[in-house]
Design an enzyme around this catalytic site. Structure first.
Site, PDB file in Angstrom:
ATOM      1  N   GLU A 115       0.844  -1.197   0.000  1.00  0.00           N
ATOM      2  CA  GLU A 115       0.000   0.000   0.000  1.00  0.00           C
ATOM      3  C   GLU A 115       0.877   1.242   0.000  1.00  0.00           C
ATOM      4  O   GLU A 115       2.092   1.157   0.227  1.00  0.00           O
ATOM      5  CB  GLU A 115      -0.945   0.001   1.212  1.00  0.00           C
ATOM      6  CG  GLU A 115      -1.998  -1.105   1.125  1.00  0.00           C
ATOM      7  CD  GLU A 115      -3.039  -1.057   2.215  1.00  0.00           C
ATOM      8  OE1 GLU A 115      -2.839  -0.348   3.207  1.00  0.00           O
ATOM      9  OE2 GLU A 115      -4.065  -1.748   2.068  1.00  0.00           O
ATOM     10  N   HIS A 244      -9.062   9.858   3.062  1.00  0.00           N
ATOM     11  CA  HIS A 244      -8.738   8.785   2.110  1.00  0.00           C
ATOM     12  C   HIS A 244      -8.959   9.333   0.715  1.00  0.00           C
ATOM     13  O   HIS A 244      -9.995   9.949   0.448  1.00  0.00           O
ATOM     14  CB  HIS A 244      -9.626   7.558   2.351  1.00  0.00           C
ATOM     15  CG  HIS A 244      -9.091   6.334   1.677  1.00  0.00           C
ATOM     16  ND1 HIS A 244      -9.127   6.164   0.314  1.00  0.00           N
ATOM     17  CD2 HIS A 244      -8.485   5.241   2.172  1.00  0.00           C
ATOM     18  CE1 HIS A 244      -8.564   5.003   0.008  1.00  0.00           C
ATOM     19  NE2 HIS A 244      -8.156   4.424   1.116  1.00  0.00           N
ATOM     20  N   ARG A 290      -1.014   9.123   1.449  1.00  0.00           N
ATOM     21  CA  ARG A 290      -2.416   9.472   1.267  1.00  0.00           C
ATOM     22  C   ARG A 290      -2.666  10.973   1.226  1.00  0.00           C
ATOM     23  O   ARG A 290      -3.487  11.445   0.439  1.00  0.00           O
ATOM     24  CB  ARG A 290      -3.237   8.902   2.429  1.00  0.00           C
ATOM     25  CG  ARG A 290      -3.481   7.450   2.280  1.00  0.00           C
ATOM     26  CD  ARG A 290      -4.342   6.923   3.373  1.00  0.00           C
ATOM     27  NE  ARG A 290      -4.529   5.508   3.111  1.00  0.00           N
ATOM     28  CZ  ARG A 290      -5.085   4.675   3.947  1.00  0.00           C
ATOM     29  NH1 ARG A 290      -5.520   5.104   5.103  1.00  0.00           N
ATOM     30  NH2 ARG A 290      -5.230   3.412   3.634  1.00  0.00           N
ATOM     31  N   HIS A 351     -11.287   9.929   6.730  1.00  0.00           N
ATOM     32  CA  HIS A 351     -11.104   8.484   6.858  1.00  0.00           C
ATOM     33  C   HIS A 351     -10.580   8.066   8.219  1.00  0.00           C
ATOM     34  O   HIS A 351     -11.041   7.086   8.800  1.00  0.00           O
ATOM     35  CB  HIS A 351     -10.124   8.043   5.767  1.00  0.00           C
ATOM     36  CG  HIS A 351      -9.890   6.578   5.705  1.00  0.00           C
ATOM     37  ND1 HIS A 351     -10.920   5.677   5.569  1.00  0.00           N
ATOM     38  CD2 HIS A 351      -8.743   5.851   5.754  1.00  0.00           C
ATOM     39  CE1 HIS A 351     -10.411   4.453   5.537  1.00  0.00           C
ATOM     40  NE2 HIS A 351      -9.102   4.525   5.659  1.00  0.00           N
ATOM     41  N   ARG A 386      -0.840   8.850   9.309  1.00  0.00           N
ATOM     42  CA  ARG A 386      -0.807   7.403   9.540  1.00  0.00           C
ATOM     43  C   ARG A 386      -0.346   6.673   8.288  1.00  0.00           C
ATOM     44  O   ARG A 386      -0.847   6.923   7.184  1.00  0.00           O
ATOM     45  CB  ARG A 386      -2.209   6.929   9.915  1.00  0.00           C
ATOM     46  CG  ARG A 386      -2.329   5.428  10.030  1.00  0.00           C
ATOM     47  CD  ARG A 386      -3.776   5.020  10.191  1.00  0.00           C
ATOM     48  NE  ARG A 386      -4.535   5.216   8.966  1.00  0.00           N
ATOM     49  CZ  ARG A 386      -5.300   4.283   8.392  1.00  0.00           C
ATOM     50  NH1 ARG A 386      -5.413   3.088   8.929  1.00  0.00           N
ATOM     51  NH2 ARG A 386      -5.975   4.540   7.297  1.00  0.00           N
TER      52      ARG A 386
HETATM   53  C1  FAD Z   1     -13.696   1.877   5.199  1.00  0.00           C
HETATM   54  C2  FAD Z   1     -12.501   1.743   6.086  1.00  0.00           C
HETATM   55  C3  FAD Z   1     -11.415   1.002   5.676  1.00  0.00           C
HETATM   56  C4  FAD Z   1     -10.280   0.858   6.516  1.00  0.00           C
HETATM   57  N1  FAD Z   1      -9.249   0.060   6.112  1.00  0.00           N
HETATM   58  C5  FAD Z   1      -8.219  -0.155   6.973  1.00  0.00           C
HETATM   59  C6  FAD Z   1      -7.196  -1.084   6.658  1.00  0.00           C
HETATM   60  O1  FAD Z   1      -7.212  -1.717   5.624  1.00  0.00           O
HETATM   61  N2  FAD Z   1      -6.187  -1.256   7.559  1.00  0.00           N
HETATM   62  C7  FAD Z   1      -6.118  -0.574   8.742  1.00  0.00           C
HETATM   63  O2  FAD Z   1      -5.176  -0.766   9.526  1.00  0.00           O
HETATM   64  N3  FAD Z   1      -7.107   0.296   9.061  1.00  0.00           N
HETATM   65  C8  FAD Z   1      -8.150   0.510   8.228  1.00  0.00           C
HETATM   66  N4  FAD Z   1      -9.140   1.383   8.572  1.00  0.00           N
HETATM   67  C9  FAD Z   1      -9.096   2.016   9.891  1.00  0.00           C
HETATM   68  C10 FAD Z   1      -9.484   0.968  10.931  1.00  0.00           C
HETATM   69  O3  FAD Z   1     -10.521   0.175  10.437  1.00  0.00           O
HETATM   70  C11 FAD Z   1      -9.937   1.606  12.224  1.00  0.00           C
HETATM   71  O4  FAD Z   1      -8.999   2.559  12.650  1.00  0.00           O
HETATM   72  C12 FAD Z   1     -10.071   0.547  13.316  1.00  0.00           C
HETATM   73  O5  FAD Z   1     -10.935  -0.474  12.875  1.00  0.00           O
HETATM   74  C13 FAD Z   1     -10.628   1.180  14.572  1.00  0.00           C
HETATM   75  O6  FAD Z   1     -10.897   0.147  15.477  1.00  0.00           O
HETATM   76  P1  FAD Z   1     -11.464   0.514  16.894  1.00  0.00           P
HETATM   77  O7  FAD Z   1     -11.661  -0.764  17.601  1.00  0.00           O
HETATM   78  O8  FAD Z   1     -10.618   1.553  17.495  1.00  0.00           O
HETATM   79  O9  FAD Z   1     -12.878   1.225  16.581  1.00  0.00           O
HETATM   80  P2  FAD Z   1     -14.143   0.712  15.753  1.00  0.00           P
HETATM   81  O10 FAD Z   1     -13.853  -0.521  15.019  1.00  0.00           O
HETATM   82  O11 FAD Z   1     -14.640   1.862  14.960  1.00  0.00           O
HETATM   83  O12 FAD Z   1     -15.191   0.403  16.888  1.00  0.00           O
HETATM   84  C14 FAD Z   1     -15.726   1.453  17.653  1.00  0.00           C
HETATM   85  C15 FAD Z   1     -16.775   0.881  18.561  1.00  0.00           C
HETATM   86  O13 FAD Z   1     -17.127   1.819  19.570  1.00  0.00           O
HETATM   87  C16 FAD Z   1     -18.528   1.877  19.688  1.00  0.00           C
HETATM   88  N5  FAD Z   1     -18.883   3.165  20.285  1.00  0.00           N
HETATM   89  C17 FAD Z   1     -18.549   4.405  19.860  1.00  0.00           C
HETATM   90  N6  FAD Z   1     -19.057   5.325  20.713  1.00  0.00           N
HETATM   91  C18 FAD Z   1     -19.702   4.649  21.682  1.00  0.00           C
HETATM   92  C19 FAD Z   1     -20.435   5.032  22.831  1.00  0.00           C
HETATM   93  N7  FAD Z   1     -20.613   6.318  23.166  1.00  0.00           N
HETATM   94  N8  FAD Z   1     -20.992   4.072  23.608  1.00  0.00           N
HETATM   95  C20 FAD Z   1     -20.862   2.759  23.287  1.00  0.00           C
HETATM   96  N9  FAD Z   1     -20.184   2.339  22.198  1.00  0.00           N
HETATM   97  C21 FAD Z   1     -19.610   3.278  21.420  1.00  0.00           C
HETATM   98  C22 FAD Z   1     -19.018   1.669  18.286  1.00  0.00           C
HETATM   99  O14 FAD Z   1     -20.393   1.330  18.282  1.00  0.00           O
HETATM  100  C23 FAD Z   1     -18.088   0.539  17.871  1.00  0.00           C
HETATM  101  O15 FAD Z   1     -18.555  -0.677  18.396  1.00  0.00           O
HETATM  102  C24 FAD Z   1     -10.267   1.531   7.761  1.00  0.00           C
HETATM  103  C25 FAD Z   1     -11.350   2.284   8.156  1.00  0.00           C
HETATM  104  C26 FAD Z   1     -12.473   2.396   7.344  1.00  0.00           C
HETATM  105  C27 FAD Z   1     -13.654   3.202   7.817  1.00  0.00           C
END
Ligand code: FAD
Length: 555
Positions: A115, A244, A290, A351, A386
């Site tokens: 990437e 993105h 990016r 993103h 990032r």
């Molecule tokens: C389309 C897309 C493609 C991506 N591709 C990549 C990739 O290929 N590689 C990579 O490394 N990263 C990628 N990313 C970034 C990566 O996916 C995210 O940074 C990562 O998944 C975040 O994980 P997390 O567990 O921190 O949060 P999330 O997976 O976003 O989970 C957040 C959680 O918190 C909960 N929540 C939020 N607020 C509250 C609240 N007040 N009360 C209760 N629950 C709450 C939500 O409901 C959810 O369950 C991508 C992101 C997107 C959007």
């Protein structure tokens, strides 16, 4: 109602689930998640997880690529920790059952993609649906674990903070804030519950919904940042919003990303006339970082007046494309775009948030027993930008480190709780909407829309001092309106999210105004150069004493 667990995890993405599975070996864990448990950014991640697994790769190269992307603001010791920990964390996921793609020639068994910004092939992936594969496996494991209980449609409103002070005679020597749980809105029952725990882990993801165009799902409203800020946690580097470069541009496609891996496999950005333009912006052309690609597209669109540019991968073998990008191929086909023949219309979109709640190497914040992991955290890994596919990796590594720390301390926390007189918990603050004006719900949707448009136009890919100042003034007005009118609206999750989003927007603007230079993802036309002398440091914001205190507290 009052619930009691050893550990309270907020969020069911990769950060929350990974932590919960590891910590459940030592105690009981509640995972609260504000919508359906699978509705997370994790579930939408396409590209994969960056890690040093290829025979031609080295830790040093991954470290260097990460530092290059971070543009002088990465914390090198954190970069080392994350990169070195990567292969073990990836293997753990594979052992749990994540069906990563396998390559025939690779010594490690994984098929490794490339990437933007990476000098080697090092992206472990499951076709182009890596996040979904990871999320499903982690959720299945959490559901099968008797020590873990998942509460869906439960939204954390605020933390329960105990203010301890150490007094000698009449002199107060030390104040200490300790996190004791959270107030949680059960959206189905419209009731607020107190979840008490020895420690709280904010794993709430990003804040893409602060912008009009975003690749993020609707849950990414920045709740964790607002909750932590209200409680007195330090936040940093919120000006570094990653756009993105390539979100699908189509009226029927909401938030659909065309993965960076498409450019990694030879995809080329062209304008409406078919002219490739990236060679005019960076020697790495389509594989530039990016922010460079997003700004190039923004410039091309502004110069031409076109609504979008195009990403062309039609020169690759159709069978390869169908097999490598089945999700993107199918999605585009349903909209009448055959990626094996047609260029894909794309626009940039918000993103990833590089900044967040400041943590140490174990995910600890400045509030005792409050941790932040995943996209809501600012660990020092990403700096000003990032590197692609480093975020899933970061979430796993910090979930691992935080779990070690919590498991080590859980017993002593339990003993301390037994010694203390149980604190009494006041009712959650009334100003979070208790009224009955159902007909005024338009106040929520209207303010939501204008915040997102304002952020897109004034605090977007290219910034100026004037636009930032205007944005700050507008946001002050909007926040005032929200504060005045919202108490009259019945409490619901949309209202809480709007209040959080408004606060996060204000904080992003505050950080962007502070940084008088251009670096990484923050590009300000009035300060176009990087200024190491004055700005090679994080932008930290913390709640001022005089600011309104929403946070529930125990005296
Ligand atoms: C389309 C897309 C493609 C991506 N591709 C990549 C990739 O290929 N590689 C990579 O490394 N990263 C990628 N990313 C970034 C990566 O996916 C995210 O940074 C990562 O998944 C975040 O994980 P997390 O567990 O921190 O949060 P999330 O997976 O976003 O989970 C957040 C959680 O918190 C909960 N929540 C939020 N607020 C509250 C609240 N007040 N009360 C209760 N629950 C709450 C939500 O409901 C959810 O369950 C991508 C992101 C997107 C959007």
């Amino acid at each position: 109602m009052e619930y009691q667990f050893d550990l309270l995890v907020v969020g069911s993405g990769i950060a929350g689930l990974t932590f919960a599975l590891k910590a459940a070996t030592s105690g009981t864990v509640a995972i609260v998640t504000k919508k359906n448990k699978i509705e997370t950014s994790t579930n939408y991640a396409q590209g994969g997880i960056a890690s040093v697994l290829g025979p031609d790769d080295s830790f040093q190269l991954h470290i260097q690529d990460t530092l290059n992307a971070g543009d002088g603001l990465c914390h090198p010791e954190v970069v080392d920790m994350v990169v070195y920990s990567g292969p073990d964390r990836v293997r753990e996921l594979a052992t749990l059952g994540v069906p990563f793609d396998h390559g025939s020639a690779e010594a490690t068994g994984f098929d490794l993609g490339r990437e933007g910004g990476h000098t080697r092939n090092r992206i472990v992936h499951a076709h182009d649906m890596t996040g979904q594969a990871v999320e499903r496996v982690l959720i299945a494991a959490a559901e099968a674990n008797p020590n873990i209980q998942i509460f869906e449609n439960h939204l954390v409103m605020d933390l329960i903070i105990q203010h301890d002070s150490l007094k000698v005679g009449t002199v107060t020597l030390q104040h200490q804030d300790v996190c004791r749980g959270a107030y949680v809105l059960d959206s189905d029952q419209r009731e607020i519950h107190a979840f008490l725990a020895q420690a709280v882990l904010l794993c709430t993801g990003g804040a893409g919904k602060a912008y009009l165009y975003t690749s993020n799902p609707d849950v990414a409203a920045g709740d964790g940042l607002a909750i932590a800020y209200r409680a007195g946690a330090r936040l940093a580097n919120l000006e570094f919003v990653q756009f993105h470069p390539t979100c699908l541009y189509h009226p029927l496609a909401k938030n659909f990303l065309i993965s960076e891996a498409v450019r990694g496999e030879g995809g080329c950005l062209i304008d409406r006339r078919g002219r490739a333009f990236m060679e005019h912006y960076h020697p790495l052309k389509d594989l530039a970082f990016r922010d460079v690609v997003a700004r190039a597209i923004d410039t091309e669109m502004k110069n031409s007046g076109d609504d979008c540019v195009f990403l062309d991968i039609s020169h690759r073998d159709p069978e390869f494309l169908k097999q490598r990008f089945p999700n993107i191929y199918q999605k585009c086909l349903t909209l009448g775009i055959d990626i094996t023949r047609d260029p894909i219309p794309v626009v940039p979109a918000a993103h990833y948030l590089c900044g967040g709640i400041v943590t140490d190497h174990q995910g600890r914040t400045n509030i005792e027993n409050l941790y932040a992991i995943g996209e809501c955290a600012c660990t020092g890994l990403h700096g000003a930008n990032r590197l692609a596919s480093n975020s899933l990796l970061e979430a796993m590594v910090f979930a691992h480190e935080a779990s070690l720390h919590c498991c080590e301390n859980l017993e002593s926390w339990r003993r301390r709780s037994l010694r203390e007189i149980p604190p009494c918990f006041p009712a959650p603050p009334a100003e979070r909407g208790t009224g009955g004006l159902q007909s005024e719900m338009v106040l929520i949707t209207h303010n939501w829309d204008i915040i997102r448009r304002l952020m897109w136009n004034y605090v977007g890919i290219v910034r100026t001092d004037k636009r930032l100042a205007l944005a700050q003034n507008h946001m002050a007005q909007i926040s005032l309106e929200i504060r005045e009118h919202m108490p009259h609206i019945p409490l619901n999750s949309d209202l809480v999210e709007l209040q959080n989003l408004a606060l996060v927007a204000e904080l992003i603007i505050r950080c962007a105004i502070q940084r008088k230079e251009s670096r990484g993802l923050h590009y300000n036309v009035d300060h176009p150069r990087r200024d190491d002398l004055n700005w090679q440091r994080d932008t930290v914001v913390v709640k001022h004493q005089a600011e309104e205190l929403f946070c529930a507290s125990i005296k």
